[in-house]
Write a protein that holds these residues in place. Structure first.
Motif, short mmCIF file in Angstrom:
data_model
loop_
_atom_site.label_atom_id
_atom_site.label_comp_id
_atom_site.label_asym_id
_atom_site.label_seq_id
_atom_site.Cartn_x
_atom_site.Cartn_y
_atom_site.Cartn_z
N TYR A 23 -6.80 -2.82 -4.59
CA TYR A 23 -5.49 -3.31 -5.02
C TYR A 23 -5.62 -4.42 -6.07
O TYR A 23 -4.64 -4.98 -6.52
N ARG B 259 0.84 -1.20 0.00
CA ARG B 259 0.00 0.00 0.00
C ARG B 259 0.87 1.25 0.00
O ARG B 259 1.82 1.35 0.76
N GLU C 26 -9.70 2.13 1.60
CA GLU C 26 -9.54 0.78 1.02
C GLU C 26 -10.86 0.04 0.95
O GLU C 26 -11.66 0.08 1.89
N GLU D 20 -5.95 3.72 4.51
CA GLU D 20 -6.78 2.60 5.01
C GLU D 20 -8.26 2.98 4.98
O GLU D 20 -9.12 2.12 4.78
#
Ligand SMILES: Cc1cc2nc3c(=O)[nH]c(=O)nc-3n(C[C@H](O)[C@H](O)[C@H](O)COP(=O)(O)OP(=O)(O)OC[C@H]3O[C@@H](n4cnc5c(N)ncnc54)[C@H](O)[C@@H]3O)c2cc1C
Ligand code: FES
Lengths: 106, 344
Positions: free
Chosen positions: B147, B131, B141, B138
């Protein structure tokens, strides 16, 4: 023996003896220098050994090979002075080399 | 809900040690399922050093990381293990008793197993995406920063910023360009490691003004409640804001212990302590072999992991076939074992 200085992201500096023929990454690990993770053990496959070479050393080091340049894509905040320390071989000409470790290896 | 897969053993991690455990278990008639977050077998050998030579595998003066993995895959073929790739083992729950262990194992992709024993061969931990070290990432996310692309629909009619210069970045740029509102690809240099034909296709799209290419690096995120509105980027012209509501950073993988920490296993400096007779953890029926375990004198070597798997398999056998008389046999001379290997 060749002396290498590591400066961490907070500015603390450590000068250690490096063995010729080893790498700057190995020198850091052997001397417990923080800020270098080297997850792949020097296989040029992780980019967690990223360092910034002091400005006056950038030109003096052998140029990064294609593989190192490609792996730098996986590092963060890459600058013109960025190198992967596992790809820098220690030799007498590097005596006095100074590198700074990034805040985070990722 | 998908149905539950019932099995003797679930092996967490398809690195070299998890792979060889299939062989040792298979000789004892024990069937295993292997789970790995990676899309392929081989763990560190395949992910970190496929082309590097290894010199200390007994009987092989030299074999490459990938060469070893290929050989292991061939060696375990007779036992037709089931592989579950791209799955992270998330939860492990005890259902049975210490004498008759039974566990429920669940992956992040929603596969559930009911298994008599668990062999944790998780190595240095699960390979997870790196990351970018920017503040409060965070919070975004799985809401607006991803990702991996699990569902393309997540990106339909969105302004997507993709960061990276390898095949993942380029492939998703090309795949998402037709369905996204706009795709912006950002990379630190105007040179790409990805396959030349995808780089050419990307450059064509840029020339046709169907997407944008920015040379720069992530410096920060802007948005609210996990919803991204822009990414600030360091470029040669200074810091700019790139408006976007989806971000896909591709910076490779790193090893993280991950969910193993929540399974009720004793941990010592991110490693799982085991005994050296059965390589069992503090939870009867859960074993740990390879780089993930620790005991006095432990060496993180592939050959040590192979030995650990062989011994763990003997104890697993006692759980799976409590009434079977254990006889020791060699693969060279036992027709019984040779039948299992398909050579007799
Ligand atoms: C550059 C380098 C060179 C090396 N050279 C040698 C050598 O010469 N000789 C030698 O013996 N050893 C060598 N090693 C060490 C060797 O690679 C390791 O000992 C070996 O890979 C350990 O195998 P393993 O199966 O235990 O774990 P790993 O290879 O780490 O595999 C573990 C797997 O488990 C998966 N996993 C973990 N947690 C989860 C989860 N929760 N859900 C799903 N999957 C999960 C991971 O994704 C990974 O694929 C080297 C290592 C490196 C990095
Ligand atoms: S140690 Fe992994 S790239 Fe240098």
């Amino acid at each position: 023996m060749t002396q290498i200085t590591f400066i961490d992201a907070t500015g603390q500096s450590r000068t250690v003896q490096a063995e010729n023929g080893s790498t700057v990454m190995e020198t850091a690990l052997k001397n417990g220098v923080p800020g270098i993770e080297a997850e792949c053990g020097g296989a040029c496959a992780c980019a967690t050994c990223h360092v910034y070479v002091a400005d006056d050393w950038v030109e003096k080091l052998p140029k990064a090979e294609q593989m190192e340049e490609d792996m730098l894509d996986f590092a963060f905040d890459v600058r013109p002075s960025s190198r992967l320390s596992c790809q820098i071989k220690v030799k007498p000409e590097l005596d006095g080399l100074t590198v700074t470790t990034p805040e985070k290896q990722g | 809900m998908t149905e539950t897969i019932k099995t003797d053993v679930v092996i967490v991690g398809a690195g070299p040690v998890g792979l060889f455990a299939v062989f040792e278990l298979g000789l004892l008639d024990i069937k295993s399922h292997l789970i790995d977050i990676l899309p392929k077998p081989g763990g560190q050998c395949a992910e970190l050093y496929p082309e590097k030579p290894i010199y200390d595998i007994p009987g092989f003066p030299m074999v490459t990381g990938q060469g070893l993995v290929d050989n292991l895959m061939k060696q375990i073929e007779p036992f037709s293990p089931s592989f579950h790739y791209n799955e992270m083992v998330e939860a492990l729950e005890v259902l049975g008793t210490p004498e008759a262990p039974l566990f429920r194992v669940r992956t992040d992709g929603g596969i559930t197993f009911e298994t008599k024993c668990v062999v944790v061969a998780a190595g240095g931990g699960s390979f997870q995406p790196k990351r970018p070290p920017v503040p409060s990432i965070e919070d975004y996310e799985n809401k607006s920063v991803f990702y991996a692309v699990r569902k393309m629909e997540e990106f339909r009619d969105r302004t997507v910023l993709i960061v990276g210069g390898g095949d993942s970045a380029l492939d998703w740029t090309l795949n998402l360009a037709p369905i996204a509102k706009r795709v912006v690809l950002m990379h630190r240099r105007d040179e790409f490691r990805a396959a030349p034909h995808s780089v050419n296709a990307m450059r064509d799209l840029v020339a046709q003004k169907k997407m944008d290419l920015v040379i720069g690096q992530i410096a920060g995120l802007k948005g609210d409640n996990g919803q991204l509105s822009a990414v600030s980027a360091k470029t040669n012209d200074g810091v700019i804001d790139i408006a976007c509501d989806r971000l896909l950073p591709f910076f490779g993988l790193t090893m993280k212990l991950g969910p193993i920490a929540d399974w009720g296993l004793n941990l010592h400096e991110q490693l799982v302590p085991v005994d050296t007779e059965k390589f069992e953890t503090n939870v009867p029926g859960i074993f740990a072999i390879g780089d993930i375990n620790t005991y006095p004198g432990k060496l993180k070597l592939i050959l040590s992991g192979f030995h650990e798997g062989a011994l763990a398999a003997q104890k697993v056998q006692r759980y799976v076939y409590p009434d079977k008389k254990v006889i020791f046999q060699y693969t060279t001379s036992s027709t019984n074992l040779q039948k299992k290997l398909g050579v007799a």
